[in-house]
Design a protein around this motif. Structure first.
Motif, mmCIF file in Angstrom:
data_model
loop_
_atom_site.group_PDB
_atom_site.id
_atom_site.type_symbol
_atom_site.label_atom_id
_atom_site.label_comp_id
_atom_site.label_asym_id
_atom_site.label_seq_id
_atom_site.Cartn_x
_atom_site.Cartn_y
_atom_site.Cartn_z
ATOM 1 N N ARG A 13 0.899 -1.244 -0.164
ATOM 2 C CA ARG A 13 -0.028 0.058 0.122
ATOM 3 C C ARG A 13 0.860 1.059 -0.030
ATOM 4 N NH1 ARG A 13 -5.189 -1.151 3.860
ATOM 5 N NH2 ARG A 13 -6.178 -2.904 2.997
ATOM 6 N N LEU A 14 1.888 1.193 0.790
ATOM 7 C CA LEU A 14 2.797 2.515 0.798
ATOM 8 C C LEU A 14 4.002 2.556 -0.308
ATOM 9 C CD1 LEU A 14 3.558 2.496 4.834
ATOM 10 C CD2 LEU A 14 1.851 3.686 3.361
ATOM 11 N N GLY A 15 3.875 1.444 -1.190
ATOM 12 C CA GLY A 15 4.809 1.479 -2.349
ATOM 13 C C GLY A 15 6.239 1.455 -1.917
ATOM 14 N N ILE A 16 6.514 0.566 -0.789
ATOM 15 C CA ILE A 16 8.084 0.363 -0.306
ATOM 16 C C ILE A 16 8.360 -0.928 -0.220
ATOM 17 C CG2 ILE A 16 7.909 2.407 1.246
ATOM 18 C CD1 ILE A 16 7.423 0.822 3.505
ATOM 19 N N SER A 17 9.735 -1.245 0.028
ATOM 20 C CA SER A 17 9.952 -2.657 -0.025
ATOM 21 C C SER A 17 9.670 -3.504 1.415
ATOM 22 C CB SER A 17 11.379 -2.860 -0.273
ATOM 23 O OG SER A 17 12.283 -2.417 0.513
ATOM 24 N N LYS A 18 9.638 -4.705 1.428
ATOM 25 C CA LYS A 18 9.300 -5.255 2.734
ATOM 26 C C LYS A 18 10.543 -5.143 3.668
ATOM 27 C CE LYS A 18 7.926 -9.027 1.214
ATOM 28 N NZ LYS A 18 7.465 -10.590 1.030
ATOM 29 N N TYR A 19 11.562 -5.058 2.999
ATOM 30 C CA TYR A 19 13.063 -4.892 3.729
ATOM 31 C C TYR A 19 13.048 -3.775 4.486
ATOM 32 C CZ TYR A 19 17.994 -4.639 4.484
ATOM 33 O OH TYR A 19 19.387 -4.484 4.948
ATOM 34 N N SER A 20 12.717 -2.778 3.706
ATOM 35 C CA SER A 20 12.909 -1.235 4.373
ATOM 36 C C SER A 20 11.878 -1.223 5.478
ATOM 37 C CB SER A 20 12.352 -0.305 3.412
ATOM 38 O OG SER A 20 13.342 -0.318 2.407
ATOM 39 N N LEU A 21 10.487 -2.103 5.216
ATOM 40 C CA LEU A 21 9.702 -1.928 6.531
ATOM 41 C C LEU A 21 10.198 -2.717 7.511
ATOM 42 C CD1 LEU A 21 6.951 -0.603 7.008
ATOM 43 C CD2 LEU A 21 5.832 -2.832 6.148
ATOM 44 N N TYR A 22 10.811 -3.828 7.327
ATOM 45 C CA TYR A 22 11.453 -4.426 8.581
ATOM 46 C C TYR A 22 12.533 -3.832 9.102
ATOM 47 C CZ TYR A 22 9.112 -9.007 7.608
ATOM 48 O OH TYR A 22 7.854 -9.741 7.300
#
Length: 384
Positions: free
Chosen positions: A31-40
């Motif tokens: 939804r936010l258009g970011i990678s899962k790695y960045s979110l972690y």
């Protein structure tokens, strides 16, 4: 396309979607258009550990409990202090000291509008300077009252305190004596009589020469005499006194088991023997049989004493002698129970010779005892 830069607030809000709202990482990243790695990575940096979350909840619970306790105290304190809210600080301090095991001191001070510092200062020294002075002078009043055989009222007690060098007014002594009534400090008050007729027939043999002129200018110019009775378990004892009108001093007295002329003659003989008057003395009495007998008349004639008699049934013509008997019975006789006449005689001796003549204050004498009044008169006459 360059690398996107996100603010710190954006990163924290993204982490909140995972940690607090429960969204999956993949859904939030999409939804936010970011990678899962960045979110972690953001989660590792900004997400609070579970223990910290629990600590925040525990802190909030503690805060709410404190607030509940404060509100409960502020609700309950006025219930117990309803009569204290309008009182002075000392009353409020006393209430706080009494209830400090139930409520906190600061909460009570806040509800009663007093300062905690004032309460702690009062706790160290609860008596003000005036209260300490009241306590000290109350002890002096109690001592003076005991020395007066527990008969003085506030006027004579005030005069005693002035003799001690105390600086106080009669109203203050009256207030302290009234507060000290818990310790049974009170004046001896006599009984009131109904007003009656003041007439009566004059004596046919002796005139009323005194004619109620009770104030004389020198000692041994006018004496008054009378007889009263004292109840004992053995029977009545009869007391005759001779009183000098100048100082109100008892100059002679006698006490016997029978009310005869002899008891009056013995009192008059004691007065003549003690005073040894140099001039003619007026002796005033009522018209009792003791004072109209031949023995009484002969004694007066041979000792250069001039008789005077009240009107029949008129006690006001001999009011000074009646007043002394009233004092004697009020301050001593009615407060005792005598088994024998000797016991009554000893107590009368103690009252007359040890208290009334030498120490008891008289308002008529300027708050001086009869003996002191005569002593000062003698010094003035001698020019000392």
């Amino acid at each position: 396309m360059g690398k996107a830069n996100f603010t710190e607030d954006f990163k924290r809000e993204a982490v909140v979607q995972i940690t607090e709202r429960g969204y999956p990482v993949a859904a939030v990243a999409a939804r936010l258009g970011i990678s899962k790695y960045s979110l972690y990575e953001w989660k590792k940096r900004y997400a609070k550990p579970a223990s910290a979350h629990y600590d925040d909840q525990a802190a909030e619970v503690r805060r709410l409990k404190r607030e509940l306790q404060r509100v409960t105290e502020e609700r309950d304190i006025p219930k117990k202090s309803g009569r204290v809210l309008r009182q002075g600080c000392k009353v409020k301090y006393a209430f706080i000291a009494e209830h400090r095991s139930i409520f906190s001191i600061r909460a009570m001070c806040r509800c009663l509008s007093v300062q905690p510092s004032g309460f702690y200062a009062w706790l160290k020294d609860p008596l003000s300077r005036r209260a300490k002075e009241d306590r000290r002078q109350t002890e002096l009043i109690r001592t003076a009252w005991r020395d007066s055989s527990k008969v003085y009222g506030y006027r004579k007690l005030h005069d005693d305190l002035m003799d001690m060098g105390e600086n106080c007014c009669p109203n203050r002594v009256a207030r302290l004596a009234r507060l000290a009534r818990l310790a049974d400090i009170r004046a001896q008050i006599g009984y009131k009589r109904r007003p009656g007729a003041c007439g009566g027939k004059s004596s046919l043999a002796v005139d009323n020469t005194l004619d109620r002129r009770f104030d004389v200018e020198a000692p041994d110019k006018a004496w008054v005499t009378d007889i009263t009775y004292i109840r004992t378990h053995e029977g009545f004892a009869y007391l005759a006194v001779v009183l000098d009108l100048f100082s109100r001093r008892i100059v002679g007295w006698s006490m016997q088991a029978r009310q005869t002329t002899n008891v009056a003659l013995q009192a008059l003989l004691a007065a003549v023997w003690r005073r040894k008057p140099k001039g003619r003395v007026l002796v005033h009495s009522d018209q009792g049989s003791q004072f109209t007998s031949m023995e009484w008349t002969s004694f007066l004639k041979h000792h250069d004493l001039e008789p005077s008699m009240s009107r029949r049934g008129n006690c006001h013509d001999n009011a000074v002698a009646e007043s002394f008997f009233n004092l004697l019975k009020r301050e001593r006789i009615r407060r005792k129970v005598y088994r024998t006449r000797d016991e009554a005689r000893a107590d009368v001796f103690d009252y007359i010779e040890m208290f009334y003549n030498p120490t008891r204050k008289h308002a008529r004498n300027g708050m001086l005892s009869p003996a002191e009044f005569e002593r000062q008169h003698k010094m003035q006459a001698e020019g000392v």
